[in-house]
Scaffold this motif. Structure first.
Motif, PDB file in Angstrom:
ATOM      1  N   ARG A  36      35.336  73.847  81.549  1.00 17.21           N
ATOM      2  CA  ARG A  36      35.311  72.311  81.805  1.00 17.21           C
ATOM      3  C   ARG A  36      36.879  72.143  81.995  1.00 17.21           C
ATOM      4  O   ARG A  36      37.691  72.273  80.971  1.00 17.21           O
ATOM      5  N   ASP A  37      37.496  71.542  83.015  1.00 18.08           N
ATOM      6  CA  ASP A  37      38.602  70.944  83.096  1.00 18.08           C
ATOM      7  C   ASP A  37      39.772  72.117  82.827  1.00 18.08           C
ATOM      8  O   ASP A  37      40.817  71.882  82.135  1.00 18.08           O
ATOM      9  N   GLY A  38      39.494  73.194  83.397  1.00 16.83           N
ATOM     10  CA  GLY A  38      40.284  74.335  83.138  1.00 16.83           C
ATOM     11  C   GLY A  38      39.991  74.984  81.886  1.00 16.83           C
ATOM     12  O   GLY A  38      40.941  76.063  81.927  1.00 16.83           O
ATOM     13  N   THR A  39      39.252  74.824  80.853  1.00 16.80           N
ATOM     14  CA  THR A  39      39.247  75.557  79.638  1.00 16.80           C
ATOM     15  C   THR A  39      37.817  76.013  79.434  1.00 16.80           C
ATOM     16  O   THR A  39      36.775  75.592  79.710  1.00 16.80           O
ATOM     17  N   ARG A  41      34.671  77.161  78.033  1.00 14.47           N
ATOM     18  CA  ARG A  41      34.032  76.406  76.615  1.00 14.47           C
ATOM     19  C   ARG A  41      32.595  77.296  76.381  1.00 14.47           C
ATOM     20  O   ARG A  41      32.473  77.331  75.198  1.00 14.47           O
ATOM     21  N   GLU A 149      40.477  73.350  87.759  1.00 18.34           N
ATOM     22  CA  GLU A 149      41.315  72.514  86.751  1.00 18.34           C
ATOM     23  C   GLU A 149      40.818  71.036  86.207  1.00 18.34           C
ATOM     24  O   GLU A 149      40.911  70.698  85.191  1.00 18.34           O
ATOM     25  N   LYS A 150      39.684  70.419  87.227  1.00 14.88           N
ATOM     26  CA  LYS A 150      38.928  69.367  86.790  1.00 14.88           C
ATOM     27  C   LYS A 150      37.712  69.769  86.961  1.00 14.88           C
ATOM     28  O   LYS A 150      37.217  70.180  88.220  1.00 14.88           O
ATOM     29  N   GLY A 151      36.772  69.194  86.277  1.00 21.24           N
ATOM     30  CA  GLY A 151      35.278  69.149  86.530  1.00 21.24           C
ATOM     31  C   GLY A 151      34.788  70.354  85.774  1.00 21.24           C
ATOM     32  O   GLY A 151      35.308  71.055  84.866  1.00 21.24           O
ATOM     33  N   PHE A 152      33.239  70.672  86.014  1.00 20.76           N
ATOM     34  CA  PHE A 152      32.829  71.751  85.449  1.00 20.76           C
ATOM     35  C   PHE A 152      32.434  72.589  86.223  1.00 20.76           C
ATOM     36  O   PHE A 152      32.527  72.708  87.552  1.00 20.76           O
ATOM     37  N   HIS A 153      32.871  73.953  86.160  1.00 22.17           N
ATOM     38  CA  HIS A 153      32.547  74.920  86.827  1.00 22.17           C
ATOM     39  C   HIS A 153      32.093  76.375  86.218  1.00 22.17           C
ATOM     40  O   HIS A 153      32.068  76.472  84.961  1.00 22.17           O
TER      41      HIS A 153
END
Length: 168
Positions: A36-39, A41, A149-153
């Motif tokens: 999420r946003d590059g982090t 989780r 970097e942005k959003g969920f992946h």
């Protein structure tokens, strides 16, 4: 990821769809991460699925699906140094499903509605898992990491040293 690189956006996250007109996929054990946003989780066991059509590998072409594990590990709440992954398989679903449909029609259960015992098919020791998590972190730290970097992946990193396997 771009289609020209062999990726297709999935339509389903809960099931794996296998079209009859495409070859059976090969799979490689992997670690999947929800980013999420590059982090990172969550971590979970995953599979890198691919098929080859006209000598070109595709990661989920035709399948348009990417099943996620039922259990996710919150990276803030788990001991990453002792994380390991085991994979099991169980057969008999098609026979059981057919038997259940027949049972609805005539009211009696068939012998084939019993699933086979769970069979261990793969084990990743904690050292392999640690290496794969390190690869994930390094990937996200490089220029390619800007894509998430942005959003969920969902990011999937194959476990190093594991061979491709035929789908069951």
């Amino acid at each position: 990821a771009a289609q020209e690189d062999g990726w297709v956006d999935p339509v389903s996250w809960g099931e794996l769809w296998l079209p009859e007109d495409l070859p059976q996929p090969t799979l490689k054990p992997a670690i999947a991460a929800i980013v999420r946003d590059g982090t990172v989780r969550y971590l979970m066991p995953g599979l890198e699925l691919s098929i080859e059509v006209n000598n070109k590998p595709w990661r989920n072409r035709g399948m348009c699906s990417f099943p996620l594990a039922a259990k996710w590990c919150d990276v803030a709440a788990c001991d990453l140094m002792n994380l390991r992954i085991d994979a099991y398989t169980q057969s008999g679903y098609r026979d059981a499903e057919k038997s259940i449909l027949e049972m609805k029609e005539d009211g009696t259960a068939g012998d084939e509605d019993v699933l086979s015992p769970w069979e261990k098919v793969w084990h990743a020791p904690k050292e392999s898992v640690q290496k794969t998590i390190t690869q994930l972190v390094m990937l996200l730290a490089e220029e390619e990491g800007l894509a998430v970097e942005k959003g969920f992946h969902v990011v999937v990193v194959p476990v190093e040293g594991e061979a491709l396997r035929e789908a069951p």
